[in-house]
Write a protein that holds these residues in place. Sequence first.
Motif, PDB file in Angstrom:
ATOM      1  N   PHE A   7      -3.907   2.187  19.753  1.00  0.00           N
ATOM      2  CA  PHE A   7      -3.511   2.438  18.364  1.00  0.00           C
ATOM      3  C   PHE A   7      -4.744   2.625  17.483  1.00  0.00           C
ATOM      4  O   PHE A   7      -4.804   3.539  16.657  1.00  0.00           O
ATOM      5  CB  PHE A   7      -2.645   1.285  17.844  1.00  0.00           C
ATOM      6  N   ARG A   8      -5.747   1.746  17.675  1.00  0.00           N
ATOM      7  CA  ARG A   8      -6.953   1.822  16.833  1.00  0.00           C
ATOM      8  C   ARG A   8      -7.689   3.142  17.019  1.00  0.00           C
ATOM      9  O   ARG A   8      -8.271   3.677  16.078  1.00  0.00           O
ATOM     10  CB  ARG A   8      -7.901   0.646  17.125  1.00  0.00           C
ATOM     11  N   GLU A  34      -5.837   5.606  15.073  1.00  0.00           N
ATOM     12  CA  GLU A  34      -6.022   5.335  13.645  1.00  0.00           C
ATOM     13  C   GLU A  34      -7.356   5.898  13.149  1.00  0.00           C
ATOM     14  O   GLU A  34      -7.423   6.525  12.095  1.00  0.00           O
ATOM     15  CB  GLU A  34      -5.956   3.809  13.442  1.00  0.00           C
ATOM     16  N   ARG A  59       6.084  -4.447  12.715  1.00  0.00           N
ATOM     17  CA  ARG A  59       4.673  -4.813  12.706  1.00  0.00           C
ATOM     18  C   ARG A  59       4.382  -5.705  13.915  1.00  0.00           C
ATOM     19  O   ARG A  59       4.581  -6.918  13.866  1.00  0.00           O
ATOM     20  CB  ARG A  59       4.339  -5.524  11.402  1.00  0.00           C
ATOM     21  N   GLY A 113      -3.372   1.495   7.152  1.00  0.00           N
ATOM     22  CA  GLY A 113      -2.854   0.316   7.847  1.00  0.00           C
ATOM     23  C   GLY A 113      -3.768  -0.888   7.585  1.00  0.00           C
ATOM     24  O   GLY A 113      -4.980  -0.722   7.367  1.00  0.00           O
ATOM     25  N   GLY A 114      -3.191  -2.074   7.637  1.00  0.00           N
ATOM     26  CA  GLY A 114      -3.923  -3.295   7.290  1.00  0.00           C
ATOM     27  C   GLY A 114      -5.165  -3.563   8.129  1.00  0.00           C
ATOM     28  O   GLY A 114      -6.079  -4.258   7.700  1.00  0.00           O
ATOM     29  N   GLY A 115      -5.215  -2.993   9.355  1.00  0.00           N
ATOM     30  CA  GLY A 115      -6.341  -3.288  10.231  1.00  0.00           C
ATOM     31  C   GLY A 115      -7.419  -2.214  10.212  1.00  0.00           C
ATOM     32  O   GLY A 115      -8.381  -2.272  10.994  1.00  0.00           O
ATOM     33  N   ILE A 125       5.085   2.735  15.780  1.00  0.00           N
ATOM     34  CA  ILE A 125       3.920   1.867  16.019  1.00  0.00           C
ATOM     35  C   ILE A 125       4.199   0.807  17.094  1.00  0.00           C
ATOM     36  O   ILE A 125       3.352   0.607  17.977  1.00  0.00           O
ATOM     37  CB  ILE A 125       3.402   1.300  14.688  1.00  0.00           C
ATOM     38  N   LYS A 128       0.816  -1.218   0.000  1.00  0.00           N
ATOM     39  CA  LYS A 128       0.000   0.000   0.000  1.00  0.00           C
ATOM     40  C   LYS A 128       0.852   1.273   0.000  1.00  0.00           C
ATOM     41  O   LYS A 128       0.592   2.199  -0.770  1.00  0.00           O
ATOM     42  CB  LYS A 128      -0.942   0.007   1.224  1.00  0.00           C
ATOM     43  N   ARG A 148     -10.296 -10.517   7.683  1.00  0.00           N
ATOM     44  CA  ARG A 148     -10.414  -9.178   7.090  1.00  0.00           C
ATOM     45  C   ARG A 148     -10.798  -9.143   5.615  1.00  0.00           C
ATOM     46  O   ARG A 148     -11.310  -8.115   5.151  1.00  0.00           O
ATOM     47  CB  ARG A 148      -9.079  -8.435   7.275  1.00  0.00           C
TER      48      ARG A 148
HETATM   49  C1  S3P Z   1      -1.634  -3.405  11.124  1.00  0.00           C
HETATM   50  C2  S3P Z   1      -0.975  -3.045   9.974  1.00  0.00           C
HETATM   51  C3  S3P Z   1       0.116  -2.070   9.965  1.00  0.00           C
HETATM   52  C4  S3P Z   1      -0.042  -1.088  11.142  1.00  0.00           C
HETATM   53  C5  S3P Z   1      -0.167  -1.830  12.427  1.00  0.00           C
HETATM   54  C6  S3P Z   1      -1.356  -2.791  12.445  1.00  0.00           C
HETATM   55  C7  S3P Z   1      -2.705  -4.438  11.035  1.00  0.00           C
HETATM   56  O1  S3P Z   1       0.115  -1.341   8.738  1.00  0.00           O
HETATM   57  O2  S3P Z   1      -1.148  -0.267  10.949  1.00  0.00           O
HETATM   58  O3  S3P Z   1       1.032  -2.547  12.645  1.00  0.00           O
HETATM   59  O4  S3P Z   1      -3.526  -4.528  11.954  1.00  0.00           O
HETATM   60  O5  S3P Z   1      -2.750  -5.167  10.005  1.00  0.00           O
HETATM   61  P1  S3P Z   1       0.630  -1.960   7.328  1.00  0.00           P
HETATM   62  O6  S3P Z   1      -0.538  -2.679   6.723  1.00  0.00           O
HETATM   63  O7  S3P Z   1       1.008  -0.767   6.538  1.00  0.00           O
HETATM   64  O8  S3P Z   1       1.777  -2.854   7.635  1.00  0.00           O
END
Ligand code: S3P
Length: 169
Positions: free
Chosen positions: A59-60, A63, A120, A81-83, A47, A17, A139
């Motif tokens: 963190f969430r 975010e 990560r 971010g992936g989450g 992070i 991404k 997800r």
């Molecule tokens: C996360 C992905 C990370 C980052 C954090 C949590 C996730 O971003 O937001 O470590 O929950 O998948 P990237 O997808 O850019 O690695």
Amino acid sequence: MKTGNNIILVGPMGAGKSTIGRVLAAQLNLPFEDSDRVIETRTGADIPWIFDVEGEQGFRQRESAVLRELVQAQGLVLATGGGIVMREENRRCLNSGGQVVYLTASIEQLLERTYKDRKRPLLQVDDPKQKIIELIELRDPLYREVADYIVNTDKRSPKSVAHEIAGLV
Ligand code: S3P
């Protein structure tokens, strides 16, 4: 309803991404932001530190706040971010913020692109491959729910993927 005209990249860790987003923004001559980097700048910490001290929930929260703000922009390429899709409020934000592109890759590619990385927290486990599989299972339906386009990145250069996205949006 979409109120924003941003291009927003979602997908798992290692989908590319940030790298693809930067290349895409340069190709389209648009500004680029990466929600994780914005969180780190705002917090003044990386992070892993945020996860350690504030937990994943801390963190969430950061975010969601950063996403709400960034989608107010117009004409931004935004890597997330992936989450980010885990919270319903975020999915609504993504939907309204612009064209959402889900970047996919095989489990093997995701592992290869992330295995050396210590940045990560969710992958600092005994079996990162199993963790990646579990996260994708959880997800993938959520990425699909928000996606306007789905683009596979397996064994492709960031430039080629960015070029494909530029032709879609
Ligand atoms: C996360 C992905 C990370 C980052 C954090 C949590 C996730 O971003 O937001 O470590 O929950 O998948 P990237 O997808 O850019 O690695």
